[in-house]
Structures are given as C-alpha cells and as structure tokens.
Write a protein that holds these residues in place. Structure first.
Motif, PDB file in Angstrom:
ATOM      1  N   GLU A  31      18.463   1.820   1.856  1.00  0.00           N
ATOM      2  CA  GLU A  31      17.898   0.642   1.218  1.00  0.00           C
ATOM      3  C   GLU A  31      16.650   0.170   1.958  1.00  0.00           C
ATOM      4  O   GLU A  31      16.530   0.347   3.174  1.00  0.00           O
ATOM      5  N   LEU A  32      15.762  -0.446   1.192  1.00  0.00           N
ATOM      6  CA  LEU A  32      14.557  -1.007   1.784  1.00  0.00           C
ATOM      7  C   LEU A  32      14.917  -2.245   2.594  1.00  0.00           C
ATOM      8  O   LEU A  32      15.639  -3.116   2.126  1.00  0.00           O
ATOM      9  N   VAL A  33      14.365  -2.310   3.795  1.00  0.00           N
ATOM     10  CA  VAL A  33      14.545  -3.495   4.635  1.00  0.00           C
ATOM     11  C   VAL A  33      13.308  -4.382   4.559  1.00  0.00           C
ATOM     12  O   VAL A  33      13.402  -5.587   4.336  1.00  0.00           O
ATOM     13  N   ALA A  34      12.152  -3.776   4.757  1.00  0.00           N
ATOM     14  CA  ALA A  34      10.902  -4.529   4.725  1.00  0.00           C
ATOM     15  C   ALA A  34       9.752  -3.554   4.553  1.00  0.00           C
ATOM     16  O   ALA A  34       9.850  -2.398   4.968  1.00  0.00           O
ATOM     17  N   ASP A  35       8.677  -4.049   3.931  1.00  0.00           N
ATOM     18  CA  ASP A  35       7.476  -3.235   3.895  1.00  0.00           C
ATOM     19  C   ASP A  35       6.240  -4.120   3.947  1.00  0.00           C
ATOM     20  O   ASP A  35       6.309  -5.339   3.779  1.00  0.00           O
ATOM     21  N   ILE A  73       8.093  -7.612   9.900  1.00  0.00           N
ATOM     22  CA  ILE A  73       7.344  -6.357   9.936  1.00  0.00           C
ATOM     23  C   ILE A  73       5.900  -6.670  10.294  1.00  0.00           C
ATOM     24  O   ILE A  73       5.335  -7.669   9.829  1.00  0.00           O
ATOM     25  N   SER A  74       5.325  -5.826  11.125  1.00  0.00           N
ATOM     26  CA  SER A  74       3.927  -6.014  11.530  1.00  0.00           C
ATOM     27  C   SER A  74       3.322  -4.655  11.819  1.00  0.00           C
ATOM     28  O   SER A  74       4.027  -3.637  11.836  1.00  0.00           O
ATOM     29  N   ARG A  75       2.040  -4.644  12.057  1.00  0.00           N
ATOM     30  CA  ARG A  75       1.377  -3.366  12.316  1.00  0.00           C
ATOM     31  C   ARG A  75       0.273  -3.553  13.345  1.00  0.00           C
ATOM     32  O   ARG A  75      -0.255  -4.662  13.517  1.00  0.00           O
TER      33      ARG A  75
END
Length: 115
Positions: free
Chosen positions: A46-50, A69-71
């Motif tokens: 399952e998707l958690v975060a994007d 979530i960060s980048r």
C-alpha cells in the motif's frame, strides 16, 4: 536502469521515530513522483506517502500527522520521517519512483515496531 537503495529500517519501540532514506542512481528531477509503500505480512502493498516533482505531498490516512515525506535534490534522495510509530506500522517499506510509463522500486527495508 535506475537503482533505488533504501536505508534506515530497524527495530524500534512504540512511540519512537525512524527515518528512512532512498538514494537514486539518477537525478530525482527526472521523476514525476517519488514515494514510499509498505507491505505487512499477508497484506497487499500500500501507498504510505508520495511527493511530486512540484512538491505536492500525499499521505495515507493512517499516517497523516505522524509521517513526513521530503527530498534532497542535491543528494538525489528522499526520506520518510516516521514519528509516533505504532505496532501496526510494522512492514517492509519500499521506495518507489515514477517516470513516464515506468516505475522503479527499491529492495525494501524492514521496519518493526515492538516493545
């Protein structure tokens, strides 16, 4: 071929924090979306975060307010900061990147939340 390498999983007590990292072999500017999925035993992935290339984020309802979530564009890396972890967060976490019609997966990292 794009390679994604995750790190940061492990065993943690309930209420504590972990930060997962996903390092890409390619510039993350080339990706439309970068994200994190998880798969618990006997359950579907399952998707958690994007996060999109434009910086928009999306979270699964159960992790909202706890996960971020960060980048880091310079490091071609994205992260999942997980706070207030619960036993039900136990799963293998996979990073994912989408570019056009293609998507790429990391090898997965185990997160176990247990006292």
């Amino acid at each position: 071929q794009v390679q994604l390498v995750e790190s940061g999983g492990g065993l943690v007590q309930p209420g504590r924090s972990l930060r997962l990292s996903c390092a890409a072999s390619d510039s993350i500017f080339s990706f439309n979306t970068m994200g994190w999925y998880r798969q618990a035993p006997g359950k579907q992935r399952e998707l958690v975060a994007d996060i999109t290339s434009g910086g928009s984020t999306n979270y699964e309802q159960l992790v909202k307010g706890r996960f971020t979530i960060s980048r880091d564009n310079a490091k071609n890396t994205w992260y999942l900061q997980m706070n207030s972890l619960k036993p039900e967060d136990t799963a293998v976490y996979f990073c994912n990147a989408k570019r056009g019609n293609f998507q790429y997966w990391g090898q997965g990292t185990q997160v176990t939340v247990s006292s």
